[in-house]
Design a protein around this motif. Sequence first.
Motif, short mmCIF file in Angstrom:
data_model
loop_
_atom_site.label_atom_id
_atom_site.label_comp_id
_atom_site.label_asym_id
_atom_site.label_seq_id
_atom_site.Cartn_x
_atom_site.Cartn_y
_atom_site.Cartn_z
N LYS A 145 0.83 -1.20 0.00
CA LYS A 145 0.00 0.00 0.00
C LYS A 145 0.87 1.25 0.00
CE LYS A 145 -3.81 2.18 2.44
NZ LYS A 145 -3.44 3.35 3.19
N GLU A 146 1.90 1.27 0.82
CA GLU A 146 2.82 2.41 0.86
C GLU A 146 3.51 2.60 -0.48
OE1 GLU A 146 5.59 2.76 4.13
OE2 GLU A 146 4.15 1.82 5.47
N LEU A 147 3.98 1.52 -1.07
CA LEU A 147 4.63 1.60 -2.37
C LEU A 147 3.70 2.17 -3.42
CD1 LEU A 147 6.51 -1.82 -2.40
CD2 LEU A 147 7.55 0.44 -2.18
N LEU A 148 2.47 1.70 -3.44
CA LEU A 148 1.50 2.18 -4.42
C LEU A 148 1.13 3.65 -4.18
CD1 LEU A 148 -0.86 -0.92 -4.62
CD2 LEU A 148 0.82 -0.19 -6.33
N ASN A 149 1.00 4.03 -2.92
CA ASN A 149 0.69 5.43 -2.60
C ASN A 149 1.81 6.37 -3.04
OD1 ASN A 149 -1.85 4.97 -1.54
ND2 ASN A 149 -1.11 4.79 0.56
N ASN A 150 3.04 5.88 -3.04
CA ASN A 150 4.19 6.72 -3.40
C ASN A 150 4.48 6.74 -4.91
OD1 ASN A 150 4.72 7.56 -0.76
ND2 ASN A 150 5.89 5.72 -0.34
#
Length: 73
Positions: free
Chosen positions: A65-70
């Motif tokens: 989720k963090e990777l996709l948000n970034n």
Amino acid sequence: MAEIKYEIKENIGILSESPKGWTKELNLVSWNNKEPKFDLRDWDPDHQKMGKGITLNNEELKVLKELLNNMNL
């Protein structure tokens, strides 16, 4: 080959659908009566056949989720 047992505990969402009716889904699935994991794969309309996919535990899903948000999409 041993039979794989699975139970879809929760359908989180459908990402896409193929012309033949198969759907790419994110689900919470218990494999072989183990603790449910997040699962991303293709399923036939009756959820009897499946394609190759990936399973993620809670921590892996948080990192994804963090990777996709970034990402800059």
